[in-house]
Write a protein that holds these residues in place. Structure first.
Motif, mmCIF file in Angstrom:
data_model
loop_
_atom_site.group_PDB
_atom_site.id
_atom_site.type_symbol
_atom_site.label_atom_id
_atom_site.label_comp_id
_atom_site.label_asym_id
_atom_site.label_seq_id
_atom_site.Cartn_x
_atom_site.Cartn_y
_atom_site.Cartn_z
ATOM 1 N N ARG A 151 20.948 43.391 44.024
ATOM 2 C CA ARG A 151 20.547 43.706 45.551
ATOM 3 C C ARG A 151 20.829 42.453 46.564
ATOM 4 N N ILE A 152 20.987 41.330 45.754
ATOM 5 C CA ILE A 152 21.155 40.155 46.608
ATOM 6 C C ILE A 152 22.641 40.051 46.959
ATOM 7 N N ALA A 153 23.576 40.376 45.869
ATOM 8 C CA ALA A 153 24.875 40.425 46.034
ATOM 9 C C ALA A 153 25.314 41.486 47.120
ATOM 10 N N SER A 154 24.648 42.558 46.899
ATOM 11 C CA SER A 154 24.988 43.810 48.089
ATOM 12 C C SER A 154 24.534 43.398 49.513
ATOM 13 N N HIS A 155 23.597 42.538 49.391
ATOM 14 C CA HIS A 155 23.034 42.469 51.088
ATOM 15 C C HIS A 155 23.857 41.009 51.493
ATOM 16 N N LEU A 156 24.389 40.161 50.423
ATOM 17 C CA LEU A 156 25.317 39.181 50.969
ATOM 18 C C LEU A 156 26.753 39.927 51.183
ATOM 19 N N VAL A 157 26.932 40.986 50.676
ATOM 20 C CA VAL A 157 28.540 41.752 51.256
ATOM 21 C C VAL A 157 28.031 42.151 52.661
ATOM 22 N N ARG A 179 28.112 35.414 46.885
ATOM 23 C CA ARG A 179 28.278 36.656 46.035
ATOM 24 C C ARG A 179 28.885 36.392 44.816
ATOM 25 N N GLU A 180 29.980 35.476 44.921
ATOM 26 C CA GLU A 180 30.723 35.295 43.717
ATOM 27 C C GLU A 180 29.830 34.662 42.427
ATOM 28 N N VAL A 181 28.847 33.689 42.956
ATOM 29 C CA VAL A 181 27.957 33.331 41.740
ATOM 30 C C VAL A 181 27.198 34.368 41.153
ATOM 31 N N ILE A 182 26.727 35.445 41.985
ATOM 32 C CA ILE A 182 26.045 36.526 41.178
ATOM 33 C C ILE A 182 26.955 37.240 40.386
ATOM 34 N N LEU A 183 28.080 37.588 40.804
ATOM 35 C CA LEU A 183 29.235 38.290 40.040
ATOM 36 C C LEU A 183 29.575 37.600 38.738
ATOM 37 N N GLU A 184 29.442 36.208 38.773
ATOM 38 C CA GLU A 184 29.612 35.410 37.571
ATOM 39 C C GLU A 184 28.709 35.810 36.575
ATOM 40 N N ILE A 185 27.521 35.683 37.090
ATOM 41 C CA ILE A 185 26.419 35.906 36.234
ATOM 42 C C ILE A 185 26.287 37.467 35.691
ATOM 43 N N THR A 190 27.278 41.479 31.676
ATOM 44 C CA THR A 190 27.883 42.897 31.334
ATOM 45 C C THR A 190 29.238 42.813 30.915
ATOM 46 N N GLY A 191 29.961 42.026 31.225
ATOM 47 C CA GLY A 191 31.169 41.919 30.727
ATOM 48 C C GLY A 191 32.212 42.340 31.971
ATOM 49 N N LEU A 192 31.692 42.723 33.117
ATOM 50 C CA LEU A 192 32.442 43.079 34.152
ATOM 51 C C LEU A 192 31.951 42.722 35.472
ATOM 52 N N ARG A 193 32.720 42.487 36.313
ATOM 53 C CA ARG A 193 32.299 42.217 37.815
ATOM 54 C C ARG A 193 31.626 43.170 38.475
ATOM 55 N N MET A 194 32.254 44.472 38.385
ATOM 56 C CA MET A 194 31.768 45.511 39.099
ATOM 57 C C MET A 194 31.898 46.642 38.169
ATOM 58 N N ASN A 195 31.269 47.824 38.566
ATOM 59 C CA ASN A 195 31.412 48.969 37.728
ATOM 60 C C ASN A 195 31.180 48.918 36.165
ATOM 61 N N HIS A 196 29.874 48.155 35.893
ATOM 62 C CA HIS A 196 29.683 47.570 34.540
ATOM 63 C C HIS A 196 29.597 48.594 33.419
ATOM 64 N N ALA A 197 29.111 49.671 33.698
ATOM 65 C CA ALA A 197 28.754 50.818 32.667
ATOM 66 C C ALA A 197 27.899 50.014 31.573
ATOM 67 N N TYR A 198 26.846 49.366 32.140
ATOM 68 C CA TYR A 198 25.883 48.342 31.356
ATOM 69 C C TYR A 198 24.784 49.141 30.945
ATOM 70 N N VAL A 199 24.036 49.813 31.877
ATOM 71 C CA VAL A 199 22.912 50.697 31.734
ATOM 72 C C VAL A 199 23.415 51.898 31.015
#
Lengths: 451, 222
Positions: A151-157, A179-185, A190-199
């Motif tokens: 949510r934070i990453a999205s609001h940052l975008v 946002r990059e900091v969040i993407l790194e976490i 999850t192994g991916l920055r976007m489109n994680h397929a994690y859940v």
């Protein structure tokens, strides 16, 4: 116009609208345009309206949104939105893959909030399976954790692109940096920055890796300062204030009639947040506020979103306190995805121990693995609608099962899709420059709008 | 789970375990393993939760309740009213305006194509009461030959794009809609792609004058 032709190859010197002459600097065209005089006459006399296409390739339209604007001078008299340029048939495609594979499709809809798509989809599948109460506590906490990070990453975008669209170039750089900091976490988890397929239906695909919690703790120290910094850059800026205050106004009743939810509705004064109103994933056990403002203009939305980032930080901190050791996938071996990932010499893959176990020692595990991977589990027939609060509002998954191994129908109520309907109400009668501010304040993600 | 027991929607499919395959070596699911699920069943009273009170109240305030509501289904804790199409607009108005119901927000309208059902095209309305924090679903069924359903845009303006989407993908004609045009597919598209008899990727693609055939015609896998 004929001016794009290279000298000597294209426009004939006798072009009635662009007579030319050769000079030492190359050929010079003088554009006259036979219609121009009559056009300006009509524009001055006030009877002529101009229709302007804004988009679909326009930097301020968040991708491929097209606005058809009818203008009188610089005033927008009518605004119509054209969407569909990014339609990829995700809903249809999910009907041809099994329930688990559906995750990898829906995660590509609202690509700034993929984990919300995944979670809403999985909550719907779990409700159809009747296993909502069997999801391990740790998996639910991790879902909340990654969703709030996102949510934070999205609001940052939104902050970055919204700032850029109104001329605050710096925001683009700073918003993306944060946002990059969040993407790194998220990449670590999850192994991916976007489109994680994690859940996944039944839980999440893997547990938090070592070091993730420490990294999130560092982030919790880092981020408040950055939010304050970025907020200060905009909030104290008179141009930002002038471009946003009393622009793109829509009140609460207008929002409800048009189906607008999320930060837009809360900026209009209604504290409607599904995390509070219809809690899911245990949100009722977290302490956080729902920020609201009264004015319903772009400025109010800006304030609401910045305040929401701070609330998300609170939730993330509480998540860390709630993390207890335990499984992250449901115990039922007929539903749980049978993979155990581990880091091998060639990257992340199925753990060799796990493969040795299912291939060599457990006939049951081998059968389950084979059946789940090739065919997938069956979901009892019926339909559910599961709404969650995405960064943009109510994201609802209407999932229908016919009792088979694949979804019969997945329909997504994407908040951007619905919220965009309010743009004509916000912009008609305003200046064309305010259209940019209004669209930016809606924060539409076309991947979700067009699906 | 629902108060009425599991599987009330699926009597056509006897339970055969989670994997449920028999008599076929096909496990991909592509060869028609899925069987029809259509069944016109309703949930017997009492429904549980707030559903009894709300449906009783609706029966009082909405004139042709008995005529308009074909059946009521409570499944997995969600209430669905199956409505005859000619009553949907008035029912929505009552749902929105009655002080004891107050479903102010139309969250979503989705089309579903139950291809084996006699009236296969369904429009599904997800209503939300912000006042009472309740959700409920209205479902209208119609046929492909006569795919008309009254539009509810005059009651819920937000239905505008939702109905356009249902028209685009399922070919449901919402009578009274201010401008029922395609919304996601190109204006000149032929067919309604999310119908079940419309193949996935079943169209050829033109690229630089050449045609790439649809995937199922490119080569034989037999």
């Amino acid at each position: 116009m004929t001016t794009t032709d290279t000298p000597g190859t294209g426009a004939s010197p006798t072009d009635p609208f662009a007579p030319s002459r050769d000079t030492t600097e190359g050929r010079i065209f003088t554009l006259v345009g036979g219609d121009w005089d009559s056009l300006t006459d009509e524009a001055i006399s006030g009877t002529e309206k101009m229709v302007v296409n804004m988009g679909p390739q326009h930097p301020s339209t968040h991708g491929v949104l097209r606005l058809v604007l009818e203008l009188e001078g610089e005033t927008v008299t009518e605004c119509r939105l054209v969407i569909g340029y990014l339609h990829t048939g995700i809903e249809k495609s999910t009907e041809y893959r099994n329930w688990v594979q559906g995750v990898t499709f829906v995660t590509r809809m609202d690509y700034l909030a993929p984990l919300y798509n995944e979670t809403a989809y999985c909550l719907a599948v779990e409700k159809l399976l009747g296993i909502t109460d069997d999801i391990p506590e740790r998996a639910t906490v991790i879902r909340v954790l990654v969703m709030e990070l996102q949510r934070i990453a999205s609001h940052l975008v939104w902050l970055a692109t919204g700032g850029l669209e109104l001329g605050a170039m710096g925001m683009m750089l700073y918003g993306w940096r944060e946002r990059e900091v969040i993407l790194e976490i998220l990449e670590l988890i999850t192994g991916l920055r976007m489109n994680h397929a994690y859940v996944r239906p039944g839980g999440v695909i893997q547990d938090l890796p070592p070091g993730a919690v420490d990294k999130i703790r560092e982030f919790l120290v880092y981020m408040p300062k950055k939010i304050k910094e970025n907020e200060g850059l905009l909030a104290g800026n008179p141009i930002w204030a002038a471009r946003n205050k009393n622009v793109g106004v829509i009140d609460a009743s207008g929002c409800v009639a048009l189906g607008v939810t999320g930060p837009l509705l809360r900026a209009a004064g209604l504290p409607w947040d599904l995390r509070k109103q219809e809690p899911y994933c245990g949100y009722e056990t977290y302490e956080f506020d729902v920020p609201t403002r009264e004015n319903g203009d772009c400025w109010a939305r800006f304030e609401v979103r910045v305040a929401e980032m701070r609330e998300s930080l609170k939730i993330i901190e509480q998540c860390l306190g709630k993390l207890r050791p335990g499984p992250v996938m449901i115990g039922d071996k007929k539903i749980a995805w049978p993979a155990q990932l581990a880091l091998g010499s060639d990257g992340m893959g199925n753990s060799l121990d796990h493969i040795r176990n299912i291939m060599g020692t457990s006939m049951e595990a081998l059968i389950h693995h084979f059946k789940l991977v090739t065919e997938g589990f069956r979901v009892p027939a019926g339909q559910v609608y599961v709404p969650i609060e995405s960064p943009r509002g109510e994201m609802g998954y209407h999932v229908v099962s016919d009792g088979g191994t694949r979804p019969y129908r997945v329909h997504v109520r994407d908040p951007s899709f619905v919220n965009l309907q309010a743009v004509p109400a916000m912009t008609e009668g305003s200046m064309i420059s305010d259209v940019i501010a209004a669209v930016a304040s809606v924060d539409p993600v076309m991947g979700g709008v067009d699906r | 789970m629902s108060e009425t027991g599991d599987g009330s929607l699926s009597p056509a499919r006897p339970s055969r375990g989670m994997f449920g395959v028999s008599g076929s070596s096909d496990t991909s699911g592509f060869n028609g393993l899925a069987t029809p699920v259509h069944a016109d069943l309703s949930t017997p009273k009492p429904y549980g939760s707030w559903y009894d009170e709300a449906t009783d109240h609706l029966a009082e305030v909405f004139g042709g309740f008995g005529d308009a509501i074909e059946r009521i289904v409570v499944d997995r804790g969600e209430l669905t009213l199956h409505v005859k199409r000619e009553h949907i607009l008035e029912l929505c108005r009552t749902m929105r305006d009655d002080p004891s119901l107050r479903f102010e927000l139309l969250s979503s309208v989705s089309g579903v194509d139950y291809i084996d059902s006699p009236r296969r095209l369904h429009a599904v309305y997800h209503l939300t009461s912000m006042t009472y924090r309740r959700r409920l679903r209205l479902e209208v069924a119609t046929t492909v030959e006569d795919p008309h359903i009254p539009s509810v845009v005059s009651v819920y303006p937000t239905a505008d794009w939702h109905e356009r989407e249902a028209w685009d993908f399922f070919g449901i004609v919402f009578d009274g809609h201010p401008a029922l045009t395609r919304i996601q597919m190109p204006d000149d598209w032929i067919g309604h792609p999310q119908r079940k008899d419309y193949p996935l990727g079943g169209i050829d693609v033109e690229y630089k004058g050449a045609h790439v055939p649809p995937p199922d015609e490119r080569r034989s896998y037999a």
